[in-house]
Every structure is written in C-alpha cells, then in structure tokens.
Design an enzyme around this catalytic site. Structure first.
Site, PDB file in Angstrom:
ATOM      1  N   ASP A 393       4.104 -26.561 -50.198  1.00  0.00           N
ATOM      2  CA  ASP A 393       4.331 -27.886 -50.768  1.00  0.00           C
ATOM      3  C   ASP A 393       5.831 -28.051 -50.993  1.00  0.00           C
ATOM      4  O   ASP A 393       6.599 -27.086 -50.915  1.00  0.00           O
ATOM      5  CB  ASP A 393       3.560 -28.013 -52.083  1.00  0.00           C
ATOM      6  CG  ASP A 393       3.544 -29.423 -52.610  1.00  0.00           C
ATOM      7  OD1 ASP A 393       3.878 -30.344 -51.848  1.00  0.00           O
ATOM      8  OD2 ASP A 393       3.202 -29.611 -53.796  1.00  0.00           O
ATOM      9  N   GLU A 509       6.389 -38.421 -63.322  1.00  0.00           N
ATOM     10  CA  GLU A 509       6.183 -39.336 -64.438  1.00  0.00           C
ATOM     11  C   GLU A 509       7.274 -39.191 -65.495  1.00  0.00           C
ATOM     12  O   GLU A 509       7.649 -40.171 -66.147  1.00  0.00           O
ATOM     13  CB  GLU A 509       4.804 -39.107 -65.032  1.00  0.00           C
ATOM     14  CG  GLU A 509       3.673 -39.400 -64.046  1.00  0.00           C
ATOM     15  CD  GLU A 509       2.311 -39.428 -64.704  1.00  0.00           C
ATOM     16  OE1 GLU A 509       2.101 -38.626 -65.629  1.00  0.00           O
ATOM     17  OE2 GLU A 509       1.475 -40.247 -64.309  1.00  0.00           O
ATOM     18  N   GLY A 669       3.197 -34.755 -49.948  1.00  0.00           N
ATOM     19  CA  GLY A 669       2.662 -36.101 -50.097  1.00  0.00           C
ATOM     20  C   GLY A 669       3.720 -37.177 -50.001  1.00  0.00           C
ATOM     21  O   GLY A 669       3.416 -38.356 -50.124  1.00  0.00           O
ATOM     22  N   ARG A 727       2.774 -37.360 -46.299  1.00  0.00           N
ATOM     23  CA  ARG A 727       1.591 -38.042 -46.832  1.00  0.00           C
ATOM     24  C   ARG A 727       0.348 -37.167 -46.646  1.00  0.00           C
ATOM     25  O   ARG A 727      -0.715 -37.623 -46.250  1.00  0.00           O
ATOM     26  CB  ARG A 727       1.390 -39.402 -46.158  1.00  0.00           C
ATOM     27  CG  ARG A 727       2.506 -40.404 -46.387  1.00  0.00           C
ATOM     28  CD  ARG A 727       2.724 -40.658 -47.856  1.00  0.00           C
ATOM     29  NE  ARG A 727       3.581 -41.818 -48.099  1.00  0.00           N
ATOM     30  CZ  ARG A 727       4.325 -41.956 -49.196  1.00  0.00           C
ATOM     31  NH1 ARG A 727       4.340 -40.971 -50.105  1.00  0.00           N
ATOM     32  NH2 ARG A 727       5.062 -43.019 -49.384  1.00  0.00           N
TER      33      ARG A 727
END
Length: 979
Positions: A393, A509, A669, A727
């Site tokens: 990742d 976030e 992603g 993605r």
C-alpha cells in the site's frame, strides 16, 4: 502460568456498569474521556488488576517441556545405545552415553523452557490489539495490557479487547454469538434507558450500551471505557467451557457421529496423530516436517550401516563390534537429530539440544522484533528469504502517513494554498493564501483530440495571511469547511498542559480537520457552538470509496448530508456544483473541468478528495432511507489536495529491493496521477518510462477498473505486470496475487482492512499493519509490522535470507563431517588384524567426541553468523528446492569425500609406513592396548587430530557458500580476508 484472580484486585461497582451513567463510570475509574489514563495510572492499574487474559492463557508448563525432552525419538535411540553398551559390559561407553542423555535433557529443558517463555512474550505482540487513549494520544497496545479505566476506540473489524461501557456509538453493531448464540449482529444504543431495570432482568444480549470481550465489530464505530478485564469479563465467566481441547475431524469416539465403526476409526486416527507428533511428521513448519522425514530415512541408513559392520565381521558380534556398529550408526544419527532441528535455524550441540527448533525460531523472532516485525506464523521465517515480489500500500507504508491539506479548489472562487506547515497537527503554523485556479484551455487541433485539456501555470496568488490572519470567510468556503469538518471522524485538540496540538484518527481526516481548524470551524465547535447534531453515518467503504454523515442543526427542519470520497465516485453522484452565486448544473463540460482540476492536483503528488453536500427535507427520515437514496443528487463543493510525503528511508529500501531482484508493486486507492507521481519519486517507476518499449510502458500503471476488466489470459499476455495499480479495491489485490502466482512469483502482500483478509491469506507472505490494521487483517496475516513502514518489510526479507543462508551453512557443515566419518569407518572395515577382525580407524569414544563436541560448536557459530554483505545483492532463493540446492548437495559430496579420503590416507600412511608402522595391526586392538597395538593407536590419534582440524577448517570455509575461505569479504581487494 495460569492466572489467579485472587492475586489481583476485584473489579466491582455499586451497580452493574450498564445500569450506570457514563459520567459515573468514568468518575469511579478516575479516568478522562478526552485524554484517557496517564501512563502512571495505567501502570498502576496493570499491577492492581493484572493482565487482561483468561486463566490458562499464555503460560508454558515446565512439566510439558520436560516430557517433550524425555520422549524425544533421539533420546530413545540413545537410551537403546546405553542399554546395549551396559549389556556388553562396556561401562565406559555406557557411562559416556548416559552422561550425554542427562546433559541433553537438562540443557534442552532449560533452553526450551526459556525459549517458550520468550516465545509467549513475542506472540503477545501479534495478538489482537486495542486503540487506547492514553495521555491524549491513541496508542495500539496488546489486548493483554488493557486495564479498567482505559478509553478505547473501536471500529469495523476490531475484536473487542475487554468489557466496555460505551460513551459514543455510530451505527455500531457487534457480533456477540460467542456469548449469546445469536448469529445476528447486535445494534448498540448508548441512549437506552435502564433506570428501572435490574441486572437479572436484562440479559447480556440486551445490554445495548455495552460491548463485550472477544466479540467483533461488524459495522460502525464507537468509543467507551473499559469496565472489566480478564476473568471478570463475561467471556471470563464461561472461560472453562471455552478452553476444551479441540481435535481434528473424524477423531470422535461416538457412534452417533460416524456409525458403528467410528470408535475404532477414531482410536486409530488418534494413535496415528500421536505417532506423527512424536516423530515430528505432523507438527512444526513445512520445512521441519520435510526434514523429519529425511531424518528417519537416515536412521534407516544407520541401521543398514550397522548390518554392514556385522556382515564384514561375519556376524561374530563381539562387544567391540557391537559398539563400533552403534558408533558408526551414530555418525549418521547425529546428523539426523541435528539435521532435523538445525533446519529450523540454529545448531547448538547436536545430541544435547533436542529443542533447537524452538530456540531457533525464538532467535529469529527476536531479531525480527528488533527490526519492528512480529512473526505470527513460523513458516513465514522460512518463506521471507524467497520473496520475489512485494505488493505494498502507499499511505503510511511507503509514505509517512501524516498528511497536510496543501491545496483546496473551490469552483468559482479559486485555489487556496497552505505553505510552510511543518507540523501536520498544528493549525496555527503555516500560511494560507488564495489565488486564482489554474486556467484550463482546449489544446490546439493536432494529433491529440480537441477534447483533451492542458494546464497552464497558476496566476500569482494573492496573499491574505501574514501568520496571524486567514483569508476572508466566504459562503463557499464556509460550506466547504462545514462539510469537511462534520464528515470527519478525526479529533484535533490543543493540550494546555503540554502546549502541543494532538490529533486522533485517520491521517486523511486529520489533514482535513486541521484545515477546518485554521478557520476555527472544527467539528467540536460546529457541534457545541453552532448546534449541529449527527443523526446518521454511512462509514467509508473501500468498494465505493466514500463516506457520508447526516446532520441536523438546532432550529432547522431540514437535514444535511455531507459526503467526501474519491473524486470520480463523488462526481457521479452530483447534479450541481458550487454554492451561492457560483452554483450551476454539473454538465458534462463542467465535469471535464472538475476532472482536469483533479488531474492538475494529482500530478503534483497530492491525494485528491471531493467534498459534497445535500439538503434533505425532514419528511424523508435519513434513518429509514437506504444509503443509495441518501448519497444522490449531491452538490459538489470543491476538491482538497492532501500531501503525504514519502518516508525518508523508502527510496533506499526500494532501491535495495531492486538490487536484491525483488519487484515492488504499489497498490493504492489514490488517483492514477497521484500514484504515478509518488511511485516515480520513491523509485518504483523508472524516471523516464518513454525510453521503454511502448507495450511495457503502457502496462506499468493501470487503474483498478482497467485491470479488473481484463481476463486472466489478457493479464498473462502483458509484457510485465503493473508496478502501480490505482483506485485499488480489495478484489484487485487478490487478482494481482493470482497473476503473480501464474508467473511463478513468490509474493508478499500488505493489508490493513477487513476486506484485505482474503488477499493476505492468498499471498505467500501476508503482512498486516500493526498501527492502522484491523484485528481481522492481523489474524489473516503471517507477519505484522509494528511501525507500518515499508523499510521494515525489506529488513525482514534481509533477516529471512540470513537465516536461510545460515541453515544451509551448518547443514552442509554437519552433513559433510558425518559423510567423512561414514566413509572413514566403512572403508576402515577393510583393515583386519592377524586373526581376521576389522581394526577400527577411530575408537567409539573418539566418534562420540567428534559428533557431540567437535562438530557442534562450529555448527552453533554458523547458525549465528551475521548476514553476508552481499545478501541483498543476489536473486531470491528458489523456494521449490529449499535448502537442499544442487550446489549444497555437490559441496557435501565433494568436501565429505575429500575429508574421508584424507583421514583414511592418514591411517594408511601411519600404519603402513616402512619406517615405523610396517603394516602391524596387532591383535585385539579394538578392546585393549598392548605394545603390538602401538601403531594402531598412533594412527587413530593422527586420524582423530586430522578429522578435528578438518571439521574446524570446513566450518570456516562454510562461512560463505559462494566465496572462498581466502576471500570471504566481498568488498575486499584480494589477499587473505578470513576474519
């Protein structure tokens, strides 16, 4: 050791915690909802309440280790040898073997008992962990260290570490069938009223403001205070019924479960399991089981050699012949015992350390722990050295995981930029400026289509901020910040005592929340001062890549939906863009402009998020509408570009992988442009892909939608598998692993979410994130990274290669020395004295000395060798061959034959030397010394000394399997560099 609840303080309350108010529970436990326990209180609570474990967990029993030592097959072989020695009245030989057995069991017991205790502590690091708030910081601690009073955050996929009284819950559902037997998850409600209830009136499954130890979160998130741990939890109360021994299928003795023949079948299968476990054929790692089979093949060879000795002596089995046969067989058996154990990693003393496997694994696990890697499956130690591809990742692994909102594009307003923000958590540092958005114009007609767009440099920004002020608040900015702040689970606060800013939550976030705090519109401010109340939440889903919340403001009838997520997914749900005078319909032309702005930000290596909202009439209750009806007809408010800088060590780690023949794939992603920019920066992608053939260059970066739409045959026909997949969905990872396996690759895969569990299990080495990973992902993995760092994966592979090399080294050393002994002893049968009995080139005690002492210590040293300097400069090992490569087998035969021939030649020279030996072999020299046997004894002494030196020199030679004894340093310029 089993826990005793009497040794620790009782966990009692005036009422059961589910009947108490949250503030009363918090006050009783002397904790704080916002900062949690401080470290001193947490340590005191651990001493007061003990570890958060059930009775009987985590303890190693000394008597089980001792029985394991005594019942070992090798010990039984030595016992038989001892009995035979005493039976033929050779008390010296019998005494030596008896001493070996006692020393073997004593040292083996001590070493394995210590190793097992250390193994327990290492295993605890990979056990389910808890996100605990301590000193205002969220820490991932092992569940065993959770104490009453801890403030714990839980989310989808987590295993509840203890019994917890909920403080917050949003769409929280838990699977509690382990307690209640009900398969349907239980929806939690912190506002439920139990004021008129009693404990016996409300079952465990109806206590909706509680979550219980060992249950799992199936949906939503929550926060609560720990009220019970260990044996005081609900699961602790039924612990005895949960700790029954589990048998393999088909082992039942009940006729009702398998018919009339089931008892007999069950008994036979249990005997087979016990025999397999005793022989080491059904337990341990795959490599150990394979070597256990080889061990018993070699044991058969030992019996065959003993028969040969008897045959040469015409089956006139005297005491000396019997002892010689035993010793000859032991030259093989010693290899067998050590060989089986050292294959796990360390050979200490061949016949005296039966538990070498456990010790080896503990040493390997300890070394890995020092490099921030926790081993969950022992087989991973064997597999790491053969990894050819790493699928990683990006966020938090290749990058630092501390994001900063660098750019914000508001349609019709412009581009906000954040500069000089050094601290990702501090909203007061850095400057915010507003400038014009980059102009987008159509490209002139030519080779590229007219609908394609090109970016022009931004105009010089107008600076509003001098370090003390922010740009003027506008309606468009307020709507954007409002949505950004409320559709957010992170918290940002200033610690007045420590004078520092603290943040808790996902890095993405946190970055958005810090940006809202720059304008004093943080989530807490909006909820407490502006009257916003949350009514529903739709958590982030990796398959649809978005999250939504529903809020209602005091005095307002309508409710608002705030959504954030991947730009492509959010734009599909929007019908309008902008607010106020800048609001307009989201036509196809406007959508192209939005996507062009996204490409512009992504091309700078920024992670781009879309922010949107929707106003709903109160007639349609958000609680009753499905998610797809809530997340539609949205209004796009703007785009946020977040920068997550690569870790400083990532680029060097990727370069080291390339040198080691390991390909690194980034499965993220993020947007393809963002992924491409970061992958190029860290070295995963070449800096100039245009220099590659077009077919290769086009396959380096692919979007998950394109990759998933391809058939297996189309993927297999690619010249190379993608190095970057953007993605990425969890199913994409599984397809990538399958594609790698079809190309005979040996791959490692990282993952952190619940949906990553299938890909972690499918990979040859599954790697879970220790900081951000869910308990489900950790449970499916082979190893866990305690720092979520890509460089730790490379360090683990280096350590795996070191262990693999060392295993080969001392296997080669021990097999070579034992092969030399076998050649010497078997060929020595040809030397016969005047009465026709064979004269032994080595006495039985000399053979025992060589097997038990001379070979063992060098083997121990080889097992602890440091990694060679070129360990990461060569291709991965071929996993299908294991340690027995063609080179190792050839080296064993060549070196063993040379050593055996040299010692045999020495015996011949001493015995048949015309000056002193003259071929005199004496009479009965195997049993006693006489003047006629002086030549034989001198020859034995010479052979013993020579074999000892040859074994020591061979160990030095085997320090490197690829370099000569005289050039062990690969960086040396020549000459003797053996040290």
């Amino acid at each position: 050791m089993p826990l005793s609840t009497n040794a620790f303080a009782s966990q009692e309350y005036s009422k059961p915690p589910f009947l108490l108010l949250c503030k009363d529970v918090v006050s009783h436990l002397q904790t704080n909802e916002e900062t949690g326990l401080d470290r001193l209180k947490a340590q005191e609570a651990q001493r007061q309440y003990g570890p958060n474990r059930l009775a009987g967990e985590g303890g190693v029993q000394w008597y089980s280790v001792l029985m394991k030592q005594i019942s070992n097959a090798m010990i039984l072989v030595l016992v038989l040898a001892t009995a035979l020695s005493y039976g033929v009245t050779d008390y010296i030989e019998g005494g030596v073997i008896t001493a070996v057995i006692v020393l073997n069991v004593a040292i083996g017991f001590y070493q394995e008992f210590q190793a097992e205790k250390k193994m327990d502590s290492l295993r605890a690091l990979s056990s389910p962990s808890a996100a605990v708030l301590r000193d205002g910081h969220i820490e991932a601690v092992p569940s065993a260290e959770v104490v009453p009073g801890d403030i714990v955050q839980i989310k989808t996929g987590d295993t509840i570490p203890a019994d917890i009284r909920l403080i917050e819950a949003m769409n929280l559902e838990c699977d509690e069938k382990i307690l209640t037997g009900e398969a349907i998850p239980v929806a939690k409600d912190i506002h439920i009223d139990f004021s008129n209830k009693y404990e016996l009136d409300t079952g465990v499954g109806d206590r909706l403001n509680m979550v219980y130890s060992s249950s799992t979160v199936t949906k939503g998130r929550g926060k609560g205070v720990v009220v019970f741990t260990g044996m005081f939890t609900e699961i602790g109360k039924i612990a005895e019924s949960m700790q029954g021994k589990k048998r393999k299928p088909g082992r039942s003795l009940s006729r009702s479960k398998g018919g009339n023949f089931q008892p007999a079948k069950g008994i036979l299968l249990r005997i087979w399991d016990g025999l397999g476990q005793f022989l080491g054929l059904t337990v341990g790692t795959p490599l150990q089981r394979k070597l256990s089979k080889l061990a018993y093949v070699l044991f058969g060879c030992a019996i065959l050699l003993a028969i040969i000795v008897f045959g040469v002596n015409k089956f006139n089995v005297t005491n000396e012949v019997a002892i010689y046969a035993i010793s000859t067989g032991e030259s093989i058996i010693s290899t067998t015992s050590v060989h089986t154990d050292i294959e796990a990693g360390i050979a200490i003393i061949p016949e005296s350390l039966i538990a070498v496997l456990t010790i080896t694994m503990v040493v390997g696990m300890t070394q890995m722990r020092k490099r921030r890697v926790v081993i969950r499956q022992l087989s991973a130690l064997e597999a790491l050295g053969g990894v050819t591809n790493i699928c990683s990742d990006k966020t938090g692994t290749l990058t630092q995981g501390q994001m900063i909102t660098r750019k914000v594009w508001l349609p019709g307003v412009g581009m906000y930029s954040v500069n000089d923000a050094k601290d990702a958590f501090d909203p007061t540092k850095g400057t915010v400026s507003l400038g014009l958005a980059p102009k987008i114009r159509k490209k002139d007609s030519g080779d590229i289509g007219d609908d394609e767009k090109v970016h022009v440099a931004e105009d010089s920004p107008t600076l509003y901020n001098d370090g003390r002020k922010v740009p003027q608040m506008t309606e468009e900015l307020q709507q954007f910040l409002q949505s950004t702040s409320l559709c957010n689970l992170a918290t940002v606060r200033h610690d007045q005592q420590k004078h520092e800013w603290q943040a808790v939550g996902d890095p993405t976030e946190i970055a958005l929340q810090v940006f809202a705090h720059r304008f004093r519109l943080g989530k807490k401010t909006l909820e407490t001062e502006h009257g916003w109340n949350q009514t529903a939440e739709f958590p982030f889903d990796s398959s649809i890549k978005r999250m939504s919340v529903v809020y209602q403001q005091d005095g307002e009838k309508d409710v608002y939906v705030f959504t954030k997520g991947a730009v492509e997914r959010i734009v599909e749900l929007c019908t309008r863009i902008g607010t106020g005078v800048h609001q307009q319909s989201l036509t196809s032309e406007v959508k192209k402009e939005v996507l062009a702005q996204m490409d512009h930000l992504a091309g700078q290596g920024l992670r781009v998020m879309a922010i949107a909202q929707r106003q709903l009439s109160n007639d349609a209750s958000s609680q009753d509408l499905p998610r797809e009806d809530i997340e539609k007809d949205l209004t796009l408010l703007g785009l946020a570009g977040l920068y997550d800088p690569p870790r400083l060590e990532t680029k060097d780690a990727v370069r080291e992988c390339a040198t080691a023949g390991i390909k690194v794939h980034m499965l993220t992603g993020d947007h393809p442009s963002t992924a491409r920019a970061i992958a190029t920066e860290v070295g995963i992608l070449p800096p100039n892909p245009s220099a590659l053939p077009s077919s290769v260059a086009s396959s380096l970066v692919k979007a998950a939608s394109e990759f998933d739409s391809m058939t297996d045959s189309e993927i297999d026909s690619l010249p190379t598998l993608p190095l970057v997949i953007a993605r990425c969905a969890p199913s994409t990872k599984t397809r990538m692993i399958a594609a790698l396996h079809r190309r005979r690759a040996f791959c490692a895969m990282t993952g952190d979410g619940v949906n990553d569990a299938p890909s972690l299990q499918a990979a040859d080495v599954g790697i879970a994130m220790g900081l951000s990973g869910s308990d489900v992902a950790k449970g499916a993995s082979d190893i866990v990274l305690t720092d979520d760092n890509f460089a730790s994966i490379v360090a683990a592979i280096e350590e795996g290669r070191r262990m693999f090399d060392n295993i080969q080294k001392f296997i080669l050393h021990l097999l070579t020395s034992n092969l030399a002994e076998v050649i010497l002893l078997i060929m020595g049968l040809a030397f016969q004295d005047e009465v026709g009995f064979s004269v032994f080139p080595l006495s039985p005690l000399q053979i025992l000395w060589i097997n038990m002492l001379t070979s063992s210590f060098p083997a121990f040293g080889l097992g602890r060798e440091r990694a060679s300097k070129d360990v990461m400069r060569r291709l991965p090992s071929r996993s299908r061959y294991g340690v027995f490569t063609k080179e190792v087998i050839i080296d064993m035969c060549v070196y063993g034959t040379i050593m055996g021939a040299c010692t045999l030649l020495t015996f011949v020279i001493v015995v048949y030397n015309p000056a002193s030996g003259k071929g005199r072999l004496g009479i009965d020299c195997n049993r006693m010394y006489s003047e006629e046997c002086e030549t034989v004894f001198r020859a034995r002494a010479a052979v013993f000394a020579e074999l000892t030196w040859l074994i020591l020199i061979s160990a030095w030679e085997f320090k490197s399997l690829r370099r000569s004894l005289f050039a062990l340093d690969p960086a040396g310029a020549g000459g003797f560099r053996g040290f």
